[in-house]
Design a protein around this motif. Structure first.
Motif, PDB file in Angstrom:
ATOM      1  N   GLY A  61       0.815  -1.211   0.000  1.00  0.00           N
ATOM      2  CA  GLY A  61       0.000   0.000   0.000  1.00  0.00           C
ATOM      3  C   GLY A  61       0.841   1.251   0.000  1.00  0.00           C
ATOM      4  N   THR A  62       0.152   2.384   0.105  1.00  0.00           N
ATOM      5  CA  THR A  62       0.777   3.698   0.013  1.00  0.00           C
ATOM      6  C   THR A  62       0.457   4.518   1.260  1.00  0.00           C
ATOM      7  N   HIS A  63       1.483   4.928   1.981  1.00  0.00           N
ATOM      8  CA  HIS A  63       1.338   5.778   3.156  1.00  0.00           C
ATOM      9  C   HIS A  63       0.728   7.117   2.746  1.00  0.00           C
ATOM     10  N   PRO A  64      -0.092   7.742   3.614  1.00  0.00           N
ATOM     11  CA  PRO A  64      -0.681   9.031   3.238  1.00  0.00           C
ATOM     12  C   PRO A  64       0.332  10.106   2.896  1.00  0.00           C
ATOM     13  N   HIS A  65       1.541  10.038   3.471  1.00  0.00           N
ATOM     14  CA  HIS A  65       2.578  11.003   3.099  1.00  0.00           C
ATOM     15  C   HIS A  65       2.883  10.938   1.604  1.00  0.00           C
ATOM     16  N   ASN A  66       2.722   9.749   1.030  1.00  0.00           N
ATOM     17  CA  ASN A  66       3.100   9.517  -0.359  1.00  0.00           C
ATOM     18  C   ASN A  66       1.897   9.373  -1.282  1.00  0.00           C
ATOM     19  N   ALA A  67       0.713   9.711  -0.774  1.00  0.00           N
ATOM     20  CA  ALA A  67      -0.507   9.464  -1.540  1.00  0.00           C
ATOM     21  C   ALA A  67      -0.473  10.127  -2.908  1.00  0.00           C
ATOM     22  N   HIS A  68       0.003  11.358  -2.968  1.00  0.00           N
ATOM     23  CA  HIS A  68      -0.008  12.109  -4.226  1.00  0.00           C
ATOM     24  C   HIS A  68       0.901  11.489  -5.280  1.00  0.00           C
ATOM     25  N   GLU A  69       1.857  10.665  -4.854  1.00  0.00           N
ATOM     26  CA  GLU A  69       2.808  10.059  -5.788  1.00  0.00           C
ATOM     27  C   GLU A  69       2.248   8.828  -6.491  1.00  0.00           C
ATOM     28  N   GLU A  70       1.181   8.233  -5.921  1.00  0.00           N
ATOM     29  CA  GLU A  70       0.750   6.935  -6.435  1.00  0.00           C
ATOM     30  C   GLU A  70      -0.742   6.855  -6.751  1.00  0.00           C
ATOM     31  N   LEU A  71      -1.362   8.007  -6.962  1.00  0.00           N
ATOM     32  CA  LEU A  71      -2.780   8.006  -7.314  1.00  0.00           C
ATOM     33  C   LEU A  71      -3.025   7.418  -8.696  1.00  0.00           C
ATOM     34  N   GLN A 107      -4.868  12.360  -0.052  1.00  0.00           N
ATOM     35  CA  GLN A 107      -4.886  11.356   1.009  1.00  0.00           C
ATOM     36  C   GLN A 107      -6.235  10.652   1.068  1.00  0.00           C
ATOM     37  N   ALA A 108      -7.307  11.407   0.967  1.00  0.00           N
ATOM     38  CA  ALA A 108      -8.650  10.824   1.028  1.00  0.00           C
ATOM     39  C   ALA A 108      -8.887   9.876  -0.142  1.00  0.00           C
ATOM     40  N   GLU A 109      -8.445  10.269  -1.330  1.00  0.00           N
ATOM     41  CA  GLU A 109      -8.608   9.396  -2.494  1.00  0.00           C
ATOM     42  C   GLU A 109      -7.839   8.093  -2.305  1.00  0.00           C
TER      43      GLU A 109
END
Length: 269
Positions: A61-71, A107-109
């Motif tokens: 999975g993807t940590h919220p810190h990195n959410a924008h990198e893996e949408l 993060q929410a997405e």
């Protein structure tokens, strides 16, 4: 035996002595560990650690810190990666408004996508939430209305309402070394009120070492200290706390297998 369901054994802090770290955990009575993914694109590093040891599993999975990198990574890809036999959880994902490395929308997405993966696969979602209680509650309740999903609030440091609402939705609550810090009476009161059959224990290593190691590198063997503090809070023996949290782990992470102590260690060449 105890379980550390949330640590980061792929982090560079452990590279020089990973075999020794896992051995110390086993010697301390920690029979199973889950090393947690923070970036799907670096999942191969997490999986390599899990494949190296019989008693280590992993998440994806993807940590919220990195959410924008893996949408741009589709839900189908995330689900496909969970099919590996060593993957027993999804995440960590959630909301972190303390550092704000990713926007709340990103993060929410990402959070909702990981919830969908947990719902689809039946694997528990490791939820990271910090300074975002209200939005976490809102997303959990909205998503639960679409269909139940297994999850745990990892390294819980939130408020009572978040813990109680999560429990009402069937989630588990996990505590780290933060529970041992002297000024955290409010957190200990919340832990006291979490039902024993919904309680988990973790390190979040290499972060958040419990007293008396606070400020130093954390490692899975130190989960014994956190478990002892939780046992005191609950007014039960260390043995009862260990038995309950281990049973809870294998009930929630039902893809993981209990191993005899002799089987805990590096995979034979």
């Amino acid at each position: 035996m105890l379980v550390d369901h949330h640590c980061h054994l792929d982090f560079p802090e452990f590279a020089p002595e990973l075999d020794q770290v896992v051995a110390r955990a086993r010697e301390a009575g920690v029979g199973t560990m889950v090393t947690i993914s923070t970036r799907i694109r670096q999942f191969d590093k997490v999986l390599a650690v899990a494949e190296r040891f019989n008693n280590v599993y992993c998440s994806v999975g993807t940590h919220p810190h990195n959410a924008h990198e893996e949408l741009d990574i589709p839900l189908e890809k995330l689900i496909d990666l969970t099919r590996h036999p060593k993957v027993v959880a999804v995440g960590e994902a959630g909301l972190d408004y303390y550092y704000k490395h990713s926007t709340p929308d990103a993060q929410a997405e990402g959070f909702r996508r990981h919830i969908a993966a947990a719902r689809e696969t039946g694997l528990p979602l490791e939820i990271h939430t910090r300074d975002a209680d209200d939005d976490t509650i809102a997303i959990l309740e909205d998503e639960h209305a679409k269909g139940a999903f297994p999850a745990v609030l990892h390294c819980f440091t939130g408020g009572r309402e978040l813990a109680m609402r999560a429990l009402e939705l069937g989630l588990y609550v996990s505590f780290s070394g933060v529970i041992t810090f002297k000024k955290n009476d409010a957190l200990r009161e919340i832990a006291r009120d979490v039902p024993l059959d919904r309680l988990l224990v973790e390190t979040d290593a290499p972060f958040l070492a419990p007293d008396p190691f606070r400020g130093k590198r954390n490692e899975p063997s130190y989960v014994v200290r956190t478990a002892a503090a939780l046992a005191t809070v609950k007014g039960i023996s260390n043995e009862e706390l260990a038995r309950a949290t281990t049973d809870n782990f294998f009930r929630l992470y039902n893809k993981a297998k209990r191993l005899p102590t002799a089987s805990c260690g590096p995979v034979a060449a």
